[in-house]
Design an enzyme around this catalytic site. Structure first.
Site, PDB file in Angstrom:
ATOM      1  N   LYS A 179      -1.863   3.661  -8.689  1.00  0.00           N
ATOM      2  CA  LYS A 179      -0.447   4.003  -8.828  1.00  0.00           C
ATOM      3  C   LYS A 179       0.112   3.381 -10.115  1.00  0.00           C
ATOM      4  O   LYS A 179       0.734   4.046 -10.913  1.00  0.00           O
ATOM      5  CB  LYS A 179       0.295   3.495  -7.590  1.00  0.00           C
ATOM      6  CG  LYS A 179       1.743   3.847  -7.556  1.00  0.00           C
ATOM      7  CD  LYS A 179       2.357   3.464  -6.229  1.00  0.00           C
ATOM      8  CE  LYS A 179       3.863   3.496  -6.339  1.00  0.00           C
ATOM      9  NZ  LYS A 179       4.536   3.059  -5.118  1.00  0.00           N
ATOM     10  N   GLU A 186      -8.919  -4.880 -10.980  1.00  0.00           N
ATOM     11  CA  GLU A 186     -10.217  -4.480 -10.435  1.00  0.00           C
ATOM     12  C   GLU A 186     -10.529  -3.025 -10.808  1.00  0.00           C
ATOM     13  O   GLU A 186     -11.644  -2.684 -11.189  1.00  0.00           O
ATOM     14  CB  GLU A 186     -10.224  -4.612  -8.903  1.00  0.00           C
ATOM     15  CG  GLU A 186     -10.076  -6.028  -8.368  1.00  0.00           C
ATOM     16  CD  GLU A 186      -8.629  -6.501  -8.285  1.00  0.00           C
ATOM     17  OE1 GLU A 186      -7.732  -5.850  -8.872  1.00  0.00           O
ATOM     18  OE2 GLU A 186      -8.402  -7.541  -7.641  1.00  0.00           O
ATOM     19  N   GLY A 203       1.644   2.617  -1.934  1.00  0.00           N
ATOM     20  CA  GLY A 203       0.182   2.722  -2.045  1.00  0.00           C
ATOM     21  C   GLY A 203      -0.502   2.919  -0.699  1.00  0.00           C
ATOM     22  O   GLY A 203      -1.351   3.799  -0.531  1.00  0.00           O
ATOM     23  N   ARG A 204      -0.115   2.120   0.296  1.00  0.00           N
ATOM     24  CA  ARG A 204      -0.809   2.190   1.594  1.00  0.00           C
ATOM     25  C   ARG A 204      -0.357   3.380   2.441  1.00  0.00           C
ATOM     26  O   ARG A 204      -0.812   3.537   3.568  1.00  0.00           O
ATOM     27  CB  ARG A 204      -0.667   0.856   2.327  1.00  0.00           C
ATOM     28  CG  ARG A 204       0.741   0.327   2.417  1.00  0.00           C
ATOM     29  CD  ARG A 204       0.778  -1.144   2.830  1.00  0.00           C
ATOM     30  NE  ARG A 204       2.126  -1.667   2.831  1.00  0.00           N
ATOM     31  CZ  ARG A 204       2.729  -2.234   1.788  1.00  0.00           C
ATOM     32  NH1 ARG A 204       2.085  -2.332   0.648  1.00  0.00           N
ATOM     33  NH2 ARG A 204       3.951  -2.698   1.892  1.00  0.00           N
ATOM     34  N   GLU A 228      -0.158  -5.874   5.090  1.00  0.00           N
ATOM     35  CA  GLU A 228       0.546  -5.879   3.798  1.00  0.00           C
ATOM     36  C   GLU A 228       1.992  -5.414   3.997  1.00  0.00           C
ATOM     37  O   GLU A 228       2.895  -5.822   3.278  1.00  0.00           O
ATOM     38  CB  GLU A 228      -0.170  -4.996   2.757  1.00  0.00           C
ATOM     39  CG  GLU A 228       0.247  -5.338   1.335  1.00  0.00           C
ATOM     40  CD  GLU A 228      -0.532  -4.597   0.253  1.00  0.00           C
ATOM     41  OE1 GLU A 228      -0.455  -3.361   0.194  1.00  0.00           O
ATOM     42  OE2 GLU A 228      -1.207  -5.262  -0.562  1.00  0.00           O
ATOM     43  N   HIS A 269     -21.420  -6.465  20.605  1.00  0.00           N
ATOM     44  CA  HIS A 269     -22.557  -7.364  20.438  1.00  0.00           C
ATOM     45  C   HIS A 269     -22.251  -8.457  19.433  1.00  0.00           C
ATOM     46  O   HIS A 269     -23.154  -9.058  18.855  1.00  0.00           O
ATOM     47  CB  HIS A 269     -23.802  -6.568  20.043  1.00  0.00           C
ATOM     48  CG  HIS A 269     -24.187  -5.608  21.129  1.00  0.00           C
ATOM     49  ND1 HIS A 269     -25.004  -5.961  22.185  1.00  0.00           N
ATOM     50  CD2 HIS A 269     -23.791  -4.335  21.371  1.00  0.00           C
ATOM     51  CE1 HIS A 269     -25.120  -4.925  23.002  1.00  0.00           C
ATOM     52  NE2 HIS A 269     -24.379  -3.928  22.538  1.00  0.00           N
ATOM     53  N   LYS A 328      -2.514 -13.050  -8.352  1.00  0.00           N
ATOM     54  CA  LYS A 328      -2.845 -12.198  -9.512  1.00  0.00           C
ATOM     55  C   LYS A 328      -2.438 -12.905 -10.802  1.00  0.00           C
ATOM     56  O   LYS A 328      -3.200 -12.963 -11.767  1.00  0.00           O
ATOM     57  CB  LYS A 328      -2.087 -10.864  -9.438  1.00  0.00           C
ATOM     58  CG  LYS A 328      -2.610  -9.870  -8.437  1.00  0.00           C
ATOM     59  CD  LYS A 328      -1.876  -8.540  -8.648  1.00  0.00           C
ATOM     60  CE  LYS A 328      -1.977  -7.643  -7.449  1.00  0.00           C
ATOM     61  NZ  LYS A 328      -1.109  -6.472  -7.506  1.00  0.00           N
TER      62      LYS A 328
HETATM   63  O1  F6P Z   1      -2.185  -5.801  -4.876  1.00  0.00           O
HETATM   64  C1  F6P Z   1      -1.722  -5.002  -3.860  1.00  0.00           C
HETATM   65  C2  F6P Z   1      -1.556  -3.578  -4.280  1.00  0.00           C
HETATM   66  O2  F6P Z   1      -0.440  -3.460  -5.079  1.00  0.00           O
HETATM   67  C3  F6P Z   1      -1.484  -2.641  -3.082  1.00  0.00           C
HETATM   68  O3  F6P Z   1      -0.230  -2.597  -2.529  1.00  0.00           O
HETATM   69  C4  F6P Z   1      -1.958  -1.377  -3.673  1.00  0.00           C
HETATM   70  O4  F6P Z   1      -2.323  -0.443  -2.698  1.00  0.00           O
HETATM   71  C5  F6P Z   1      -3.126  -1.865  -4.500  1.00  0.00           C
HETATM   72  O5  F6P Z   1      -2.670  -3.101  -5.021  1.00  0.00           O
HETATM   73  C6  F6P Z   1      -3.558  -0.955  -5.614  1.00  0.00           C
HETATM   74  O6  F6P Z   1      -2.530  -0.689  -6.505  1.00  0.00           O
HETATM   75  P1  F6P Z   1      -2.644   0.464  -7.584  1.00  0.00           P
HETATM   76  O7  F6P Z   1      -2.745   1.762  -6.874  1.00  0.00           O
HETATM   77  O8  F6P Z   1      -1.402   0.352  -8.414  1.00  0.00           O
HETATM   78  O9  F6P Z   1      -3.879   0.203  -8.408  1.00  0.00           O
END
Ligand code: F6P
Length: 524
Positions: free
Chosen positions: A207, A213, A267-268, A353, A384, A494
């Site tokens: 987003k 990452e 995002g979620r 979250e 298990h 972060k």
């Molecule tokens: O660090 C949390 C977060 O902002 C989530 O809320 C989000 O889903 C995820 O990182 C990924 O964010 P993006 O879609 O901006 O890469």
């Protein structure tokens, strides 16, 4: 400042008194004393059933919980969300994942601007693109058809699509879909090392397009592709999904290869948007639409049905009952389906979250507990492992059992075993075994659970299931008076990581990690 508005409300105090009045009773006693409970404590809608008969709750509990939702103005809050008001107050954003699956073209406005036309236009582009890839019309740089899609994203840009693609795998055709989230390159490299770059399409889904990452993985994937096919191949093998066109272009993906999302999709909550492009590529536009229809059906139910018969509302309120009145700090999520194996991970983000917060909307500290720990595993696999703890551990932890009624894709013998195990676990947790030859074999019981049954695990019912939990989260946020749509708690780590990475002695030098942490904390 302390916020005790909720704790001082009439409904909350009535619930506390009610809880005291139940002290002498056991779950077994409550359940067995109530003959038609199984039918009465059940809400069914379009092939999804929510049975809550195995909760430590009576009809009075249900009534009081419904009153609590009323007192906390759930109806008004729900109307504000669907109407596109900026209910995500800390980020000053509307919350409109429901508009993404709305049937019909009734306008939904954010500050006067209807968002439905741009949703439809993007869906048409996604549909065209997916069909072109799936039919072999959109080829790779060397003229080969695309056979592998690699979704690079994390959090909401990974967990929902990853869950959906696995859950709906029997509906997938033509392309194979892979997911990469971890900053550890092992995940990416172990996938791409088996792929032919000429047949591989990367979806960089972020987003913000600033997530470390995702950019690490996207850059490494880009280097790999360019080293095999040349830089010019990027345009045929990289597509972005983002709000942030500037950063997408800076990365080297042209606007024509970008699908937009909007700041009013969290995002979620975003798998219904272009974030779900990997889902559409896997199962095709028609099945994707069926998934949206399932969610829209749940939206209608959530909007119109009275609280005591409303599936997400009751799921949420019983969660609050367990958390705040019965003292459970966790919830086990136990899908009896291999295809729903990623559901607990998905729910961890959705619930924790969203509602893992103790500062209220008006900036006060909550005097009550909010989101529990969510954990889980496929039913028979968990049996298990940690079910020992569920049955006889020191904590009483409620469970959500999720089962599939008909599964023609499963071997009948396996399907029966899943059903029998699920029913046995729910009953053993609730009723236990009060007497046994040796004390170690006594099961205390008293562990409540919900049963959520999908007639089938197809796109429609899957959409219903996800929307059910989305609205559960929303309802709990309203009652707890917290903003479910921001995530300020993830920022500090972060920032610290960024600043550590730029210090001279990099933390990749052996043995200096702890030293770095202490230096950082002490400001030296
Ligand atoms: O660090 C949390 C977060 O902002 C989530 O809320 C989000 O889903 C995820 O990182 C990924 O964010 P993006 O879609 O901006 O890469």
């Amino acid at each position: 400042m302390i916020a005790d508005g909720l704790a001082r409300s009439k409904a909350w105090q009535d619930l506390q008194r009610h809880r005291e009045s139940l002290r002498a009773r056991s779950l077994r006693d409550i359940v067995l004393a109530d003959a038609d409970r199984l039918a009465r404590f059940q809400i069914a809608h379009r092939g999804l059933r929510f049975n809550f008969a195995l909760n430590f709750a009576t009809s009075e509990t249900v009534d009081l919980l419904a009153k609590l939702a009323g007192e906390q103005k759930l109806e008004e809050a729900r109307a504000r969300m669907f109407a596109g008001e900026r209910i995500n107050s800390t980020e000053n954003r509307a919350v409109l994942h429901t508009a993404l699956r709305q049937k019909g073209d009734a306008p939904v406005r954010v500050d006067g601007k209807d968002v439905i036309p741009e949703i439809r236009a993007t869906r048409r582009r996604m549909t065209q693109f997916s069909e072109d890839v799936r039919e072999g019309r959109r080829l790779g740089a060397t003229g080969k058809p695309i056979r592998h899609v690699v979704n690079i994203g994390i959090g909401g840009s990974d967990l929902g699509p990853r869950l959906a693609v696995k859950a709906l795998a029997p509906f997938a055709k033509r392309v194979e879909t892979h997911f990469v989230a971890n900053a550890d390159a092992f995940e990416l490299l172990s996938i791409i090392s088996k792929l032919d770059p000429a047949e591989t399409l990367f979806l960089v889904v972020s987003k913000t397009f600033t997530t470390q990452e995702t950019l690490l993985n996207a850059n490494t994937a880009h280097r790999w592709l360019a080293s095999k096919l040349g830089e010019a191949a990027t345009a045929r093998h990289f597509v972005a999904v983002s709000v942030n066109q500037k950063e997408v272009e800076k990365f080297g993906i042209a606007a024509a290869n970008m699908f937009p999302i909007w700041d009013w999709v969290g995002g979620r909550f975003s798998l219904w948007s272009a974030v779900g492009l990997s889902i559409m590529l896997a199962i095709g536009p028609q099945h994707f639409d069926a998934m949206l229809d399932g969610a829209a059906t749940m939206d209608d139910h959530f909007r119109t049905v009275p609280f005591a018969q409303n599936m997400p509302v009751m799921l949420a309120l019983l969660g609050i009952w367990n958390r705040d009145f019965l003292g459970s700090s966790a919830l086990a999520v136990l899908p009896y389906s291999e295809r729903l194996r990623d559901f607990p991970r998905y729910l961890q983000q959705l619930e924790m979250e969203s509602n893992g917060k103790t500062v209220t909307r008006d900036g006060h500290s909550a005097t009550y507990e909010t989101a529990p720990v969510i954990f889980g595993e496929c039913g028979t696999v968990g049996q298990h492992s940690f079910h020992q703890w569920l049955h006889q551990g020191s904590d009483i932890v409620p469970a959500d059992f999720i089962g599939i009624v008909e599964d023609d894709l499963n071997e009948p013998e396996h399907h029966r075993a899943l059903q029998a195990n699920m029913a046995a676990q729910a009953a053993a947790l609730a009723f236990g075994r009060p007497q046994a030859a040796v004390p170690q074999e006594i099961y205390p019981g008293g562990r409540p659970s919900n049963l959520i049954l999908l007639d089938r695990l197809d796109p429609f019912h899957f959409g219903m299931l996800i929307a059910l939990y989305e609205h559960k989260v929303f309802t709990q946020g309203v009652v707890w008076n917290i903003n479910s749509f921001d995530q300020p708690g993830v920022e500090l780590g972060k920032q610290m990581a960024r600043s550590l990475e730029t210090t001279k002695a990099g933390i990749d030098e052996k043995d200096v990690i702890l030293e770095q942490v202490f230096r950082f904390v002490s400001g030296r």
